[in-house]
Design a protein around this motif. Structure first.
Motif, mmCIF file in Angstrom:
data_model
loop_
_atom_site.group_PDB
_atom_site.id
_atom_site.type_symbol
_atom_site.label_atom_id
_atom_site.label_comp_id
_atom_site.label_asym_id
_atom_site.label_seq_id
_atom_site.Cartn_x
_atom_site.Cartn_y
_atom_site.Cartn_z
ATOM 1 N N GLN A 107 0.837 -1.189 0.000
ATOM 2 C CA GLN A 107 0.000 0.000 0.000
ATOM 3 C C GLN A 107 0.877 1.246 0.000
ATOM 4 O O GLN A 107 1.944 1.262 0.621
ATOM 5 N N ARG A 108 0.430 2.300 -0.642
ATOM 6 C CA ARG A 108 1.242 3.501 -0.791
ATOM 7 C C ARG A 108 1.199 4.365 0.476
ATOM 8 O O ARG A 108 0.145 4.528 1.088
ATOM 9 N N PRO A 109 2.348 4.955 0.870
ATOM 10 C CA PRO A 109 2.311 5.955 1.942
ATOM 11 C C PRO A 109 1.765 7.261 1.392
ATOM 12 O O PRO A 109 1.666 7.449 0.178
ATOM 13 N N THR A 110 1.416 8.184 2.272
ATOM 14 C CA THR A 110 1.023 9.509 1.815
ATOM 15 C C THR A 110 2.263 10.257 1.332
ATOM 16 O O THR A 110 3.409 9.863 1.621
ATOM 17 N N VAL A 111 2.049 11.330 0.604
ATOM 18 C CA VAL A 111 3.171 12.157 0.152
ATOM 19 C C VAL A 111 3.966 12.653 1.349
ATOM 20 O O VAL A 111 5.211 12.637 1.345
ATOM 21 N N GLN A 112 3.272 13.083 2.404
ATOM 22 C CA GLN A 112 3.956 13.605 3.583
ATOM 23 C C GLN A 112 4.795 12.536 4.256
ATOM 24 O O GLN A 112 5.919 12.806 4.710
ATOM 25 N N GLU A 113 4.262 11.315 4.329
ATOM 26 C CA GLU A 113 5.030 10.209 4.913
ATOM 27 C C GLU A 113 6.281 9.926 4.095
ATOM 28 O O GLU A 113 7.371 9.727 4.647
ATOM 29 N N GLU A 114 6.124 9.907 2.782
ATOM 30 C CA GLU A 114 7.276 9.610 1.927
ATOM 31 C C GLU A 114 8.343 10.692 2.042
ATOM 32 O O GLU A 114 9.541 10.402 2.133
ATOM 33 N N LEU A 115 7.927 11.940 2.050
ATOM 34 C CA LEU A 115 8.879 13.035 2.214
ATOM 35 C C LEU A 115 9.612 12.932 3.548
ATOM 36 O O LEU A 115 10.840 13.114 3.616
ATOM 37 N N ALA A 116 8.883 12.640 4.622
ATOM 38 C CA ALA A 116 9.493 12.544 5.952
ATOM 39 C C ALA A 116 10.495 11.400 6.028
ATOM 40 O O ALA A 116 11.490 11.487 6.759
ATOM 41 N N ARG A 117 10.256 10.343 5.271
ATOM 42 C CA ARG A 117 11.179 9.211 5.261
ATOM 43 C C ARG A 117 12.443 9.508 4.451
ATOM 44 O O ARG A 117 13.560 9.201 4.878
#
Length: 284
Positions: free
Chosen positions: A69-79
């Motif tokens: 499942q895809r993370p949100t854009v914010q989650e991906e940026l934070a990672r």
């Protein structure tokens, strides 16, 4: 001006492919089970790969295993962004593994020099625009859909010809968006909407991709089509134990003189490339 504004792709050494080391900043990676989900752990691991000789470090914040499942854009940026920033001065080229233009643009601003888009520009229509604007290297991979249903799309008349044709269309779209040919790398996308048998066919016909006159990146490392290679009982080998089979594939890729090999274990890949180099020199 971004860090990649005047960059070109890293030059392939004469005697071996470039080695791209993988840093997964995800909790659900198929290959390392979230071992480097913490930013500090991911940065440490990336520096270890650089010390082992990796030419490129590929940092990704979204798992692309089947069913993920895809993370949100914010989650991906934070990672991703803290790890890009932490590794930008490590001595290797930094690649960001993302399908989102927003993440790609932020990563390039943070120090990434290559955008590795497994969708090849299809998941986000702004991706090629970002690649054109930043001047970053742009890996265009063959892709037919997101992880949740991609394996249902592994239907081809001739897998090599079909993948080459669709990949050429993706490259054409990138060029139309303003990406220069000098920025582009192609990837046949092993494991993405491909069965195990289809992956082997593509590996057998790497020359078809090289005839497209673009650098070729191949990522076979620890993928499921290697799961039964070397198994004493025929059962599946866990992902983290597939580096022997991966190294054998790396021998094939080095013999084919691809531009780069994307792997989790850098040391075994260099050993595989060294074997090919010595064999080639012995024939001389």
């Amino acid at each position: 001006m971004t860090a990649a504004a005047n960059s070109v792709l890293p030059h392939r050494p004469a005697d071996r492919p470039l080695v791209m080391g993988v840093v997964n900043v995800t909790p659900d990676s198929f290959s390392d089970g979230g071992r480097y989900f913490d930013a500090a752990a991911a940065i440490t691991h990336g520096r270890e790969l650089v010390a082992q000789g990796a030419d490129i470090i590929d940092i990704g914040g979204e798992s692309t295993r089947p069913g993920a499942q895809r993370p949100t854009v914010q989650e991906e940026l934070a990672r991703v962004i803290p790890v890009v920033e932490g590794l930008a001065e490590a001595g290797a080229w930094i690649s960001v593994d993302t399908m989102r233009a927003e993440v790609a643009e932020s990563a390039v601003a943070a120090g990434a020099r290559i955008i590795n888009d497994v969708s090849g520009g299809l998941a986000d229509p702004q991706m090629a625009v970002v690649a054109a604007r930043t001047g970053a290297g742009f890996v265009v991979m063959h892709w037919r859909g997101h992880s949740h249903d991609m394996q249902s799309r592994a239907i081809y008349d001739d897998v090599t010809a079909d993948v080459c044709r669709e990949l050429a269309d993706q490259v054409g779209a990138a060029l139309d968006a303003g990406v220069s040919r000098e920025q582009i790398v192609i990837d046949p996308g092993l494991g993405f909407a491909k069965t195990a048998d289809q992956n082997w066919v593509l590996l057998q016909h790497l020359s078809a991709f090289q005839q497209m006159q673009l650098p070729v990146l191949v990522g076979a490392s620890r993928k499921s089509f290697l799961a039964r290679m070397g198994s004493p009982d025929g059962g599946p080998v866990p992902a983290e134990q597939r580096d022997f089979a991966t190294a054998a594939v790396s021998v094939v890729l080095a013999q084919a003189q691809v531009w780069a090999i994307r792997v989790h274990d850098v040391r075994s890949t260099f050993a595989a490339c060294d074997v090919v180099t010595h064999l080639r020199e012995a024939r001389g």
